[in-house]
Design a protein around this motif. Structure first.
Motif, short mmCIF file in Angstrom:
data_model
loop_
_atom_site.label_atom_id
_atom_site.label_comp_id
_atom_site.label_asym_id
_atom_site.label_seq_id
_atom_site.Cartn_x
_atom_site.Cartn_y
_atom_site.Cartn_z
N ARG A 93 0.84 -1.20 0.00
CA ARG A 93 0.00 0.00 0.00
C ARG A 93 0.87 1.26 0.00
NH1 ARG A 93 -3.23 3.43 3.26
NH2 ARG A 93 -5.02 4.06 1.98
N ARG A 153 2.62 1.60 -3.31
CA ARG A 153 1.68 2.03 -4.36
C ARG A 153 1.39 3.52 -4.23
NH1 ARG A 153 -3.52 2.77 -4.37
NH2 ARG A 153 -3.82 1.81 -2.33
N ILE A 154 1.20 3.99 -2.99
CA ILE A 154 0.93 5.41 -2.78
C ILE A 154 2.13 6.25 -3.25
CG2 ILE A 154 0.64 7.18 -0.99
CD1 ILE A 154 -1.23 5.22 0.45
N GLN A 155 3.34 5.78 -2.90
CA GLN A 155 4.55 6.51 -3.33
C GLN A 155 4.62 6.59 -4.86
OE1 GLN A 155 6.96 8.03 -1.63
NE2 GLN A 155 6.35 7.50 0.44
N ASP A 168 1.33 8.74 -6.29
CA ASP A 168 1.09 10.09 -5.76
C ASP A 168 1.14 11.10 -6.92
OD1 ASP A 168 0.88 12.04 -3.54
OD2 ASP A 168 2.83 12.66 -4.30
N GLU A 169 0.03 11.84 -7.10
CA GLU A 169 -0.07 12.68 -8.31
C GLU A 169 0.93 13.82 -8.32
OE1 GLU A 169 -4.25 13.86 -8.15
OE2 GLU A 169 -3.58 15.85 -7.55
N ARG A 170 1.26 14.35 -7.14
CA ARG A 170 2.25 15.43 -7.10
C ARG A 170 3.63 14.92 -7.52
NH1 ARG A 170 5.60 16.41 -3.13
NH2 ARG A 170 6.72 18.38 -3.09
N SER A 171 4.00 13.73 -7.01
CA SER A 171 5.29 13.14 -7.39
C SER A 171 5.34 12.87 -8.89
CB SER A 171 5.53 11.84 -6.63
OG SER A 171 5.44 12.05 -5.26
N ARG A 211 3.71 14.41 -11.20
CA ARG A 211 3.81 15.67 -11.94
C ARG A 211 5.24 16.21 -11.87
NH1 ARG A 211 -0.44 20.48 -11.16
NH2 ARG A 211 -1.85 18.79 -11.66
#
Lengths: 154, 67
Positions: free
Chosen positions: A84, A87-89, A92-95, A97
């Motif tokens: 989990r 997957r988040i890492q 992550d949409e900011r990362s 971008r």
């Protein structure tokens, strides 16, 4: 297809990890083929020491990268409790971008540096200029291909 | 675009890490959203608004001159 396999985060993360295994095995195989060529083909080829060193360094680098990625992937497959967070890492949409904008900046930066280098090197060695121009042409073709593909997809 | 994430989070005594975990992003993304350095995607805005039980317009304040 490989890019899609490596970046597809939708759905089951375990399935993604199992798919990535094949990509990492392919990288490892390329490195091992390079090492095999270095051991069996390069000694009798008459290549310069510099070229042989470059061959060995490239093959070792690719093998090491493939092995490292594969080991990390296998470790992750055996530790579902870490999925989990991983997957988040990755999603992550900011990362994402930041990575996309950094890649965009790097691509444009390299293109302009190559153009600058081509103007300087034209007086030194035309072969180097040819390599640079081919590299710039490859960038333009990849850019246009990517743009065409993405404009159909998005 | 501004947002009320920090205010709503403090009112409900929720940590940045808890909110990040609930909406599947990193804590750094929540920090950047609260500081106004990063604008959330529609999907993330929806998840955050949903987490607080509000609409997107109640959490994210769109200023007309940005259009």
């Amino acid at each position: 297809m490989i890019l899609k396999m490596m970046t597809n985060h939708a759905g089951d993360y375990g399935k993604n990890l199992r798919q990535r295994r094949w990509a990492f095995l392919a990288i490892l195989a390329i490195g091992l083929v390079g090492l095999g060529c270095y051991l069996w083909l390069v000694p009798g080829s008459g290549l310069s020491d510099h070229a042989q060193g470059f061959y060995l360094g490239g093959a070792c680098g690719i093998t090491g990268a493939g092995l490292g990625l594969l080991m990390r992937n296998e470790w992750m497959l055996r530790h579902p409790e870490k999925w989990r967070k991983a997957r988040i890492q990755e999603t992550d949409e900011r990362s994402q971008r930041i990575v996309a904008q950094a890649a965009q900046l790097a691509g444009v930066g390299v293109f302009f540096l190559q153009a600058l280098a081509a103007f300087v090197l034209v007086a030194v060695d035309r072969r180097l200029v040819t390599v640079l121009l081919c590299s710039m042409a490859a960038y333009v073709l990849l850019f246009l291909g990517g743009r065409l593909g993405l404009s159909r997809k998005l | 675009m501004t947002n009320r994430i920090a205010q709503l989070r403090k009112e409900r005594r929720i940590s940045q890490a808890e909110l990040a975990d609930a909406v599947d992003v990193t804590r750094q993304t929540i920090i950047s959203l609260e500081n106004g350095r990063y604008n959330a995607s529609l999907l993330l805005a929806h998840k955050i608004a949903n987490y607080f039980g509000m609409t997107i317009e109640e959490v994210f304040l769109f200023e007309e001159e940005e259009a």
